[in-house]
Design an enzyme around this catalytic site. Structure first.
Site, PDB file in Angstrom:
ATOM      1  N   GLU A   1     -41.573  -4.240 -38.082  1.00 22.39           N
ATOM      2  CA  GLU A   1     -40.765  -3.560 -37.466  1.00 22.39           C
ATOM      3  C   GLU A   1     -39.197  -3.686 -37.734  1.00 22.39           C
ATOM      4  O   GLU A   1     -38.493  -4.895 -37.700  1.00 22.39           O
ATOM      5  CB  GLU A   1     -40.628  -3.420 -35.635  1.00 22.39           C
TER       6      GLU A   1
ATOM      7  N   TYR B   1     -37.279  -5.448 -47.714  1.00 20.50           N
ATOM      8  CA  TYR B   1     -38.486  -5.530 -46.915  1.00 20.50           C
ATOM      9  C   TYR B   1     -39.382  -4.237 -48.540  1.00 20.50           C
ATOM     10  O   TYR B   1     -40.535  -4.815 -49.176  1.00 20.50           O
ATOM     11  CB  TYR B   1     -38.763  -4.680 -46.008  1.00 20.50           C
TER      12      TYR B   1
END
Ligand SMILES: CC(C)(COP(=O)(O)OP(=O)(O)OC[C@H]1O[C@@H](n2cnc3c(N)ncnc32)[C@H](O)[C@@H]1OP(=O)(O)O)[C@@H](O)C(=O)NCCC(=O)NCCS
Length: 154
Positions: free
Chosen positions: A109, A121
């Site tokens: 998250e 990411y």
């Protein structure tokens, strides 16, 4: 900073905790406390790592890997050591460990405003799979991201 920048990644130990907590405190408005990291050292499915330059901790990553799913719980790099690939090395190590633990998917998250982390990411092939609306402090959305890490065996 010295132009020679050399560091390595190894499992986090109790002796790293003061340095890790100091980085955590300067990084986040709601930082993890000492006990939280201490728990990661002994929790059965946790794999915490530090990046170390000389004997100075310059970053860390906390991974939890349970059956087929692994989760990145926390990653941070000391401010003046950012932009030098430390997070990439930490993430590579976490993915290798997750595979070793049998994970097929890695999840995390991230705050919707955290563009540097989202870039990191995405760079690794994580895809946005959902949103938790106003998840942080009832104000900011959490972006849920996942990456299939399972190795294809031919
Ligand atoms: C996010 C964070 C861990 C990145 O650490 P880092 O060591 O500076 O990252 P790296 O140097 O390994 O960069 C890897 C990739 O991430 C992306 N990235 C990192 N910092 C970036 C920035 N400021 N802006 C845009 N992209 C960035 C880039 O794709 C980069 O690859 P590139 O250098 O080849 O372009 C660091 O900024 C940090 O500690 N932030 C505060 C804590 C945090 O937000 N953690 C994530 C919580 S989900």
């Amino acid at each position: 900073m010295n132009s020679i920048f050399s560091y390595h990644v190894r499992p986090m130990t109790g002796g790293d905790l003061d340095a890790v907590v100091a980085i955590e405190a300067e990084t986040y408005a709601s930082p993890w406390q000492y006990e939280h990291f201490q728990h990661e050292l002994t929790a059965h499915h946790s794999w915490p790592f530090v990046a170390v330059e000389g004997n100075i901790v310059i970053g860390y990553i906390c991974l939890m890997s349970l059956f087929e799913e692994a989760q990145i719980l926390n990653i941070a790099v000391l401010k003046d050591r950012r932009g030098r690939g430390v997070a990439k090395t930490l993430l590579e190590r976490a993915i290798a460990s997750a595979l070793e633990a049998g994970a097929e998917v890695m999840a995390l998250e991230v705050r919707a405003s955290n563009s540097s982390a989202i870039e990191l990411y995405e760079r690794f092939g994580f895809k946005q799979v959902g949103i938790r609306t106003r998840y942080y402090d009832a104000a900011e959305d959490a972006i849920l991201m996942e990456k299939i890490i399972m190795e294809i065996h031919k």
